[in-house]
Design a protein around this motif. Structure first.
Motif, mmCIF file in Angstrom:
data_model
loop_
_atom_site.group_PDB
_atom_site.id
_atom_site.type_symbol
_atom_site.label_atom_id
_atom_site.label_comp_id
_atom_site.label_asym_id
_atom_site.label_seq_id
_atom_site.Cartn_x
_atom_site.Cartn_y
_atom_site.Cartn_z
ATOM 1 N N ILE A 183 46.464 4.601 50.374
ATOM 2 C CA ILE A 183 45.309 3.551 50.273
ATOM 3 C C ILE A 183 44.559 3.558 51.453
ATOM 4 O O ILE A 183 43.210 3.521 51.302
ATOM 5 C CB ILE A 183 45.970 2.252 49.864
ATOM 6 C CG1 ILE A 183 46.688 1.988 48.718
ATOM 7 C CG2 ILE A 183 44.801 1.007 49.936
ATOM 8 C CD1 ILE A 183 45.963 2.315 47.516
ATOM 9 N N ALA A 184 45.098 3.587 52.659
ATOM 10 C CA ALA A 184 44.508 3.760 53.864
ATOM 11 C C ALA A 184 43.486 5.064 53.883
ATOM 12 O O ALA A 184 42.283 4.791 54.447
ATOM 13 C CB ALA A 184 45.401 3.755 55.053
ATOM 14 N N LEU A 185 44.206 6.000 53.386
ATOM 15 C CA LEU A 185 43.242 7.261 53.236
ATOM 16 C C LEU A 185 42.068 7.153 52.517
ATOM 17 O O LEU A 185 41.060 7.620 53.008
ATOM 18 C CB LEU A 185 44.455 8.323 52.796
ATOM 19 C CG LEU A 185 43.746 9.746 52.722
ATOM 20 C CD1 LEU A 185 43.294 10.434 54.000
ATOM 21 C CD2 LEU A 185 44.689 10.883 51.828
ATOM 22 N N VAL A 186 42.139 6.725 51.287
ATOM 23 C CA VAL A 186 41.067 6.574 50.576
ATOM 24 C C VAL A 186 39.923 5.628 51.107
ATOM 25 O O VAL A 186 38.834 6.216 51.359
ATOM 26 C CB VAL A 186 41.307 5.793 49.345
ATOM 27 C CG1 VAL A 186 40.044 5.481 48.379
ATOM 28 C CG2 VAL A 186 42.436 6.893 48.462
ATOM 29 N N ILE A 187 40.466 4.572 51.908
ATOM 30 C CA ILE A 187 39.425 3.678 52.608
ATOM 31 C C ILE A 187 38.896 4.524 53.860
ATOM 32 O O ILE A 187 37.586 4.375 54.019
ATOM 33 C CB ILE A 187 40.278 2.352 52.997
ATOM 34 C CG1 ILE A 187 40.773 1.588 51.795
ATOM 35 C CG2 ILE A 187 39.199 1.561 53.921
ATOM 36 C CD1 ILE A 187 41.464 0.320 52.100
ATOM 37 N N GLY A 188 39.483 5.154 54.387
ATOM 38 C CA GLY A 188 38.917 5.974 55.468
ATOM 39 C C GLY A 188 37.815 6.994 55.220
ATOM 40 O O GLY A 188 37.115 7.138 55.800
ATOM 41 N N PRO B 200 51.176 10.737 44.756
ATOM 42 C CA PRO B 200 50.832 12.134 45.256
ATOM 43 C C PRO B 200 49.517 12.566 44.605
ATOM 44 O O PRO B 200 48.625 13.297 45.140
ATOM 45 C CB PRO B 200 52.004 12.797 44.697
ATOM 46 C CG PRO B 200 52.503 12.028 43.609
ATOM 47 C CD PRO B 200 52.505 10.640 44.201
ATOM 48 N N LEU B 201 49.149 12.174 43.465
ATOM 49 C CA LEU B 201 47.892 12.450 42.787
ATOM 50 C C LEU B 201 46.743 12.055 43.846
ATOM 51 O O LEU B 201 45.667 12.445 43.871
ATOM 52 C CB LEU B 201 47.806 11.926 41.384
ATOM 53 C CG LEU B 201 48.838 11.991 40.412
ATOM 54 C CD1 LEU B 201 48.689 11.658 39.081
ATOM 55 C CD2 LEU B 201 48.890 13.811 40.015
ATOM 56 N N LEU B 202 46.876 10.561 44.256
ATOM 57 C CA LEU B 202 45.865 9.901 44.975
ATOM 58 C C LEU B 202 45.867 10.615 46.323
ATOM 59 O O LEU B 202 44.464 10.985 46.710
ATOM 60 C CB LEU B 202 46.036 8.563 45.322
ATOM 61 C CG LEU B 202 45.024 7.563 45.768
ATOM 62 C CD1 LEU B 202 44.007 7.797 45.069
ATOM 63 C CD2 LEU B 202 45.567 6.160 46.220
ATOM 64 N N ILE B 203 46.811 11.152 47.015
ATOM 65 C CA ILE B 203 46.520 11.686 48.238
ATOM 66 C C ILE B 203 46.074 13.224 48.092
ATOM 67 O O ILE B 203 44.886 13.500 48.707
ATOM 68 C CB ILE B 203 47.760 11.918 48.989
ATOM 69 C CG1 ILE B 203 48.639 10.498 49.037
ATOM 70 C CG2 ILE B 203 47.729 12.701 50.215
ATOM 71 C CD1 ILE B 203 50.045 10.583 49.732
ATOM 72 N N ALA B 204 46.410 13.809 47.040
ATOM 73 C CA ALA B 204 45.984 15.386 46.894
ATOM 74 C C ALA B 204 44.391 15.154 46.304
ATOM 75 O O ALA B 204 43.717 15.830 46.967
ATOM 76 C CB ALA B 204 46.784 16.087 45.887
#
Length: 305
Positions: A147-152, A17-21
């Protein structure tokens, strides 16, 4: 091996949740907008996400409810700060207070209820591999999506023209406007993206982390996400390291108590924020050498009429 596996899995769950937010807030801040309402958007996303999953029986629908809730909250922020030129810091803090109260109202009827948590991936032969199997091939969809969100986001910011324009709005909104780019529209979409990510991060908590809803279950994770953006120097790659580091500290304090280590849990909880203060000092000293912080962060832009 089982203990190590359990710790790694716990760190992944606490960090997701920290990574997504934080990824959503990074995009928002790269556009030149400072939204301190991440905590409020997350807790509303948690309440709406659990409500959607409980009413429909679908975790996917619950995640969509969380995304919509976070986006709607971010539109309130965008209307006030970008539409009416209200102070961004004050509006963000007010949004957090509004979110805490609104989540209590939405989730009042769901306290004590339980749902089936998000299904974990299970690939025969791969998931059963000791340690690496469950870590790489046995997580829920939220972990892989983060992970995919950060790459995108990294690809968007540094490999596309649209990402270059967004960063230009954050670095020098006056020049971007002079070139004909719609600064307010671009910032609005960035704020909406940040709100959607915050809502999804909040929905992750009752949908996968703990399959029930309680008031205030975000427990300050929105503030940690804000600290993460600064900790990572506004770079998506460093954000992953920071998120898992902060998640590891969160899990470490729990295991430290279980192992009988005489370190106060309050000190362990304060470590991420202490690290953020140190990074802020280092960034301020290196500002003349080329900081990656958006130069126009938090400034109000009013286009010429």
């Amino acid at each position: 091996m089982e203990l190590i596996e359990a710790i790694v899995l716990a760190v992944l769950a606490a960090s997701t949740p920290l990574l997504i937010a934080a990824t959503g807030e990074l995009v928002t801040e790269r556009s030149g907008v400072l939204n301190l309402g991440v905590e409020g958007m997350m807790i509303v996303g948690a309440a709406c996400g659990f409500a959607g999953a409980w009413l429909t029986g679908s975790v996917f629908v619950g995640a969509l409810f969380g995304i919509v809730a976070g986006t709607m909250m971010s539109l309130i922020f965008a209307l006030m700060t970008l539409g009416l030129a209200v102070n961004q810091v004050a509006t963000g803090l007010a949004l957090t207070i509004l979110g805490v109260g609104l989540s209590g109202l939405i989730g009042a009827g769901f306290v004590g209820e339980r749902i089936a948590p998000a299904v974990h991936l299970a690939i025969p032969g791969l998931t059963d591999i000791p340690l690496a199997g469950r870590v790489l091939f046995g997580e829920d969809g939220f972990v892989y999506f983060s992970i995919a969100l950060v790459i995108g986001v990294w690809w968007f910011l540094y490999r596309t023209r649209a990402g270059l324009i967004l960063r230009a709005c954050g670095d020098n909104h006056v020049s971007a406007h002079a070139l004909g780019y719609p600064v307010l529209r671009i910032r609005t979409f960035a704020v909406m993206f940040g709100g959607a990510c915050a809502g999804l991060a909040g929905a992750y908590l009752p949908l996968a982390y703990t399959p029930f809803f309680i008031p205030g279950m975000t427990a300050g994770r929105g503030w940690i996400a804000l600290a993460l953006v600064v900790f990572s120097s506004w770079r998506p790659g460093r954000l992953v390291i920071g998120a898992y580091l902060f998640g590891a500290v969160t899990i470490l304090q729990l295991h430290a108590q279980g192992w009988g280590i005489g370190i106060p849990s309050q000190f362990m909880s304060a470590l991420p924020y202490l690290a953020t203060v140190i990074v802020l000092v280092l960034l301020s000293r290196a500002r003349t050498g080329g900081s990656t912080a958006p130069a126009a962060l938090g400034t109000v832009f009013v286009p010429d009429r």
